[in-house]
Scaffold this active site. Structure first.
Site, PDB file in Angstrom:
ATOM      1  N   CYS A 131       4.015  -1.641  -1.829  1.00  0.00           N
ATOM      2  CA  CYS A 131       3.934  -2.370  -1.599  1.00  0.00           C
ATOM      3  C   CYS A 131       4.950  -2.819  -0.753  1.00  0.00           C
ATOM      4  CB  CYS A 131       5.147  -3.010  -2.875  1.00  0.00           C
ATOM      5  SG  CYS A 131       3.641  -3.356  -5.090  1.00  0.00           S
ATOM      6  N   HIS A 152       9.322  -7.602  -2.052  1.00  0.00           N
ATOM      7  CA  HIS A 152      10.305  -6.774  -2.376  1.00  0.00           C
ATOM      8  C   HIS A 152      10.979  -6.329  -1.493  1.00  0.00           C
ATOM      9  CE1 HIS A 152       9.169  -2.374  -4.749  1.00  0.00           C
ATOM     10  NE2 HIS A 152      10.184  -2.251  -3.906  1.00  0.00           N
TER      11      HIS A 152
END
Length: 501
Positions: free
Chosen positions: A52, A102
């Site tokens: 991610c 993220h």
């Protein structure tokens, strides 16, 4: 010339193997299918890194992880690295994010003028791997196969709660932008966490796939038959602790497919709002990385095989003829592509980026540059790199034997040709590119230094009073709806769109 609005629709862990030319025929995804029909569809788009945070930092900056230094899910994304949000905002755009990106570190904006939600994952250094302890499993945050054995139905989960809000905030922002109070062109990014595991879905979507042939488990691959990195990933997932049965696999796949349909509904809400408010925008649909779904015995991502590394990428824009393009491309190409479509020069930073605009390719020009990928996070013990060019994929890690696949003849990547004399010339070609492109001993030293520093900083900052870096959306209640410093008549008229109907 008026600059175009831009709507970026991002999802998490959606494998491009299901989007060879828009959604696979068995998927209940009418909104994405409709979008695909008016888009340039990149059949062989790859993540910059199959995890991610490094994937997203690369996507936003147009630079690979070694350059961004976002090696893993707990590596800081430095504030001095321009993103597409910076480039667009500098050129006069309003930029906003609803959902996940993220970001790790105290900068939680990275060029966005406004974030409409918090993130779903932590912003601190707590998820830092440690190359000094190869084989150590950090149980409290590492993946495990419980996402597979626990697949099933629920009406609300942590992730459903999050994505419901992501959609709601994006829809409200599109309504807000329609009212004409923001004169600038806009770029809105709506970034969902589904269909990322756990594979738990609402009943209405789960039932769509009852009895689907695509639920059947892929051909199993024994641990002893796996390559060295795949074995490390299995160990990191603690595969011996849970028995994964064929029925578990069917249920996990059903939950995954169901959540694609859930996301399709959410994207449909956003696109319907855009249409209802009579606004036009370039639309880009992408995932950060893929999902193995049991292929080659693996789950999740963290490897360069097709399931994890390939992602959907579709662009609907004026001047780009809808078509399917087979040439391999990368998510690091998105930022230069957006700037190209918006008429913004990236010349000042191009020496420090790795991507290239996809507009020339979409307009019929050839592209010869190989697609590069990097991985230096959990499950690895030293940085890994990969190249995709033409039909070939090459995977290299200093700790492991090379892997070379002819994807035209072997789409399931079952036959490693790195030791086949008939592929010796191809192997030499990729080895030369790799040696010229990467100094892997230096890369390894950089990762180890980063990890060691972050372990010290994280342990220090968790000792005593803790100040979180997590983004806290600030919404001034005194500026919402009707308040007594406002004129009610002006307010009601300005908040209405369309007017006079």
């Amino acid at each position: 010339m008026t600059k175009p609005n831009i709507l970026i629709l991002m999802v998490d862990q959606l494998t491009g193997t299901l989007f060879d030319d828009g959604p696979a025929a068995f998927l209940h995804a009418p909104n994405l299918r409709k979008l695909a029909a008016r888009s340039v569809r990149f059949a062989n788009a790859y993540t910059a890194s199959p995890l991610c945070a490094p994937a997203r930092a690369a996507f936003m900056s147009g630079a690979l992880p070694r350059r961004t230094r976002v090696y893993d899910n707990a590596a800081e994304f430095a504030s001095d690295i321009p993103t597409y949000a910076h480039h667009l905002r500098r050129a006069g755009y309003y930029t906003a994010l609803s959902g996940k990106m993220h970001f790790v570190g105290p900068d939680q904006m990275h060029g966005f003028e406004e974030r409409l939600t918090t993130d779903i994952y932590p912003a601190d250094f707590g998820w830092t791997p440690d190359y000094r302890k190869p084989g150590e499993r950090i149980d409290w945050w590492y993946h495990n196969l419980g996402s597979v054995t626990g697949a099933g139905v629920a009406e609300i989960t942590n992730q459903l709660e999050y994505d419901d809000d992501v959609c709601h905030q994006a829809v409200q922002k599109i309504y807000d932008l329609s009212r004409g109070l923001e004169p600038r062109p806009w770029c809105l990014t709506a970034s969902f966490t589904h269909p990322h595991d756990p594979f738990v879905a609402r009943r209405k979507y789960w039932d769509l796939y009852d009895g689907a042939p695509e639920l059947e488990p892929p051909e199993p691959l024994a641990y002893d038959a796996m390559d060295a990195h795949s074995q490390r990933l299995m160990d990191a997932c603690d595969w011996r602790s849970l028995e994964v049965t064929p029925d578990h696999i069917r249920r996990a796949r059903q939950g995954y497919f169901a959540n694609i349909s859930y996301i399709d509904d959410k994207i449909g809400e956003i696109l319907a709002t855009l249409e209802a408010t009579r606004q036009e925008a370039i639309i880009l649909f992408v995932s950060d990385h893929g999902e193995m779904l049991g292929r080659k015995g693996l789950w999740f991502k963290m490897n360069f095989f097709e399931g994890a590394a390939r992602v959907p990428l579709m662009i609907a824009a004026p001047g780009l003829t809808p078509q399917r393009i087979e040439t391999p491309v990368s998510t690091i190409d998105v930022t230069p592509t957006l700037c190209d479509l918006a008429g913004i020069s990236m010349a000042e930073v191009m020496p420090w980026t790795d991507g290239e605009s996809l507009v020339p390719l979409a307009q019929g020009q050839d592209r010869l540059t190989p697609v590069a990928m990097e991985y230096a996070a959990e499950g690895s013990i030293t940085p890994m790199v990969a190249l995709r060019q033409g039909a070939w994929k090459y995977i290299h890690c200093a700790a492991d034997p090379d892997q070379l696949f002819d994807l035209a003849a072997d789409p399931e990547e079952e036959h490693n040709l790195a030791t086949d004399p008939r592929a010796a010339e191809v192997l030499a070609h990729f080895r030369q590119i790799t040696d010229e492109r990467w100094d892997l001993p230096a890369y390894d030293a950089e990762v180890r230094q980063s990890q060691a520093r972050r372990w010290v900083v994280y342990q220090a900052l968790r000792n005593g009073a803790y100040y979180p870096w997590d983004h806290q959306p600030l919404r001034a209640a005194s500026e919402r709806y009707m308040r007594n410093h406002m004129d009610l008549n002006v307010l009601e008229d300005s908040k209405r769109f369309p007017r006079g109907e």
